[in-house]
Design an enzyme around this catalytic site. Structure first.
Site, PDB file in Angstrom:
ATOM      1  N   MET A   1       0.839  -1.172   0.000  1.00 40.37           N
ATOM      2  CA  MET A   1       0.000   0.000   0.000  1.00 40.37           C
ATOM      3  C   MET A   1       0.886   1.238   0.000  1.00 40.37           C
ATOM      4  SD  MET A   1      -1.962   0.796   3.635  1.00 40.37           S
ATOM      5  CE  MET A   1      -1.764  -0.879   4.126  1.00 40.37           C
ATOM      6  N   PRO A   2       0.765   2.080  -1.036  1.00 32.37           N
ATOM      7  CA  PRO A   2       1.564   3.303  -1.094  1.00 32.37           C
ATOM      8  C   PRO A   2       1.132   4.292  -0.012  1.00 32.37           C
ATOM      9  CG  PRO A   2       0.574   2.798  -3.231  1.00 32.37           C
ATOM     10  CD  PRO A   2      -0.039   1.888  -2.225  1.00 32.37           C
ATOM     11  N   THR A   3       2.112   4.883   0.634  1.00 31.40           N
ATOM     12  CA  THR A   3       1.846   5.910   1.638  1.00 31.40           C
ATOM     13  C   THR A   3       2.663   7.144   1.294  1.00 31.40           C
ATOM     14  OG1 THR A   3       1.505   4.221   3.328  1.00 31.40           O
ATOM     15  CG2 THR A   3       1.920   6.458   4.102  1.00 31.40           C
TER      16      THR A   3
ATOM     17  N   ARG B   1      -2.581   5.837   0.885  1.00 34.66           N
ATOM     18  CA  ARG B   1      -2.671   6.574   2.151  1.00 34.66           C
ATOM     19  C   ARG B   1      -1.925   7.892   2.008  1.00 34.66           C
ATOM     20  NH1 ARG B   1      -5.418   2.528   2.277  1.00 34.66           N
ATOM     21  NH2 ARG B   1      -5.514   0.997   3.957  1.00 34.66           N
TER      22      ARG B   1
END
EC number: 5.3.2.-
Length: 63
Positions: free
Chosen positions: A1-3, A40
């Site tokens: 998941m990219p943050t 995110r």
């Protein structure tokens, strides 16, 4: 998941922060084909007195 973590001086409105979150999310989705629901965005607001630009605080710069 990219943050994505965004540091910026405090003082933006809730609407401005919502627009930033939306547009950063869209950029991540577009650039790396990440599912939107996995992106995110974290905004950390730093007081102007603790943010330096060119050797001067943001407070003194009037930003």
């Amino acid at each position: 998941m990219p943050t994505v973590h965004v540091y910026m001086m405090s003082g933006r409105t809730s609407q401005q922060k919502e627009a930033l979150i939306s547009e950063v999310t869209d950029a991540v989705v577009s650039s790396i084909s990440a599912p939107k629901e996995n992106v995110r965005v974290i905004i950390s607001e730093v007081p102007k007195s603790e943010y330096g630009i060119g050797g001067v605080t943001g407070e003194k710069l009037g930003r």
